[in-house]
Design an enzyme around this catalytic site. Sequence first.
Site, short mmCIF file in Angstrom:
data_model
loop_
_atom_site.label_atom_id
_atom_site.label_comp_id
_atom_site.label_asym_id
_atom_site.label_seq_id
_atom_site.Cartn_x
_atom_site.Cartn_y
_atom_site.Cartn_z
CG ASP A 1 1.34 5.07 4.80
OD1 ASP A 1 0.75 4.06 4.77
OD2 ASP A 1 2.44 5.63 5.21
NE ARG B 1 1.89 6.13 9.02
CZ ARG B 1 0.98 5.56 8.53
NH1 ARG B 1 1.08 4.19 8.26
NH2 ARG B 1 -0.03 6.26 8.37
CG HIS C 1 -0.12 0.13 2.69
ND1 HIS C 1 0.46 -0.83 3.34
CD2 HIS C 1 -0.09 1.28 3.53
CE1 HIS C 1 1.11 -0.36 4.38
NE2 HIS C 1 0.66 0.88 4.52
CG HIS D 1 4.95 1.26 2.97
ND1 HIS D 1 4.46 2.59 2.55
CD2 HIS D 1 4.34 0.98 4.31
CE1 HIS D 1 3.68 3.00 3.44
NE2 HIS D 1 3.43 2.35 4.37
C1 SIN Z 1 3.00 1.13 7.96
O1 SIN Z 1 2.63 0.66 6.84
O2 SIN Z 1 3.02 2.21 7.88
C2 SIN Z 1 4.00 0.29 8.78
C3 SIN Z 1 5.09 -0.21 8.06
C4 SIN Z 1 6.01 -0.97 9.19
O3 SIN Z 1 5.55 -1.41 10.30
O4 SIN Z 1 6.95 -1.55 8.73
#
Ligand code: SIN
Length: 282
Positions: free
Chosen positions: A98, A273, A96, A258
């Site tokens: 974000d 995050r 995905h 990612h």
């Molecule tokens: C995310 O998708 O924002 C998290 C990525 C992760 O935990 O590595």
Amino acid sequence: MVMEIRPHGKVGAEILGVDLGNLAEADLAGIRAAFADHGVVFFRDQTIDEDAHIAFCRRLGTININRFFAAHPRYPEIALVLKEPEQTTNIGGGWHTDHSYDVEPALGSVLVARELPPQGGATAFASMYAAYDALPADLRALADGARAVHSARHIFGSRNSAYAALREEGDDGRIGNAAAADVLDDVTHPVVITHPLSGKRALYVNPAFTTAIVGLDADESRALLDALYTHALSPEFQEVFHWQPGSVALWDNRSTWHYAHNDYHGHRRELHRITIEGEPLH
Ligand code: SIN
């Protein structure tokens, strides 16, 4: 310290010789340029606390307070990306990018490692610059000029939620506010964008939040999205980042996807995050 930028395999760059908690303007400019060019930049051995994490992100732009992730108990700007030892589902465990469901999708996110499992828990990144550049002519002809619909309802909403299993896992509060997702309007963005910082072309659909191609019927739309995803998920556009204590990743939500590996059951993983506001995409 002298800043050094090293390519990180096929996607991204590792930036050495900087302290994110004490960053000169010239180094910030270098980080911005590397971010725009490579799509994701990685830092090692950082010692930033939550305040320094927030301060660094404010230098990159306006912080977006996440509507769906649990926030840090003392810092609403920080979304918790957390998996406890007894939990089996993780956050971000599918390809995905974000916030593509927003009218002005997020510029990027800064993820800081806080607690890591002894092994596993890596994050894979895929370059949508590289995916676009390598699009076969027939797919490129269909993608260029097309627009796609993006939605958060099927992911964060109360019905058909991809995170239903996560909620059912003891209703642990990692993902919430389904009512807000239920009333979010769908948005559309170009299938191929011109990146606002680099000027490069990037494929801008993703398997999580893109639901349809504007103007195509459901079958045609599904077929085109599946073809674009199959192409974009070629290993030649991907690289894995292995977290260590002190690791930080800054990724561009417009030019990368990612995927958080979920291969560390029985161990705790906590990352922090912060997401930075973006702009309309063209
Ligand atoms: C995310 O998708 O924002 C998290 C990525 C992760 O935990 O590595």
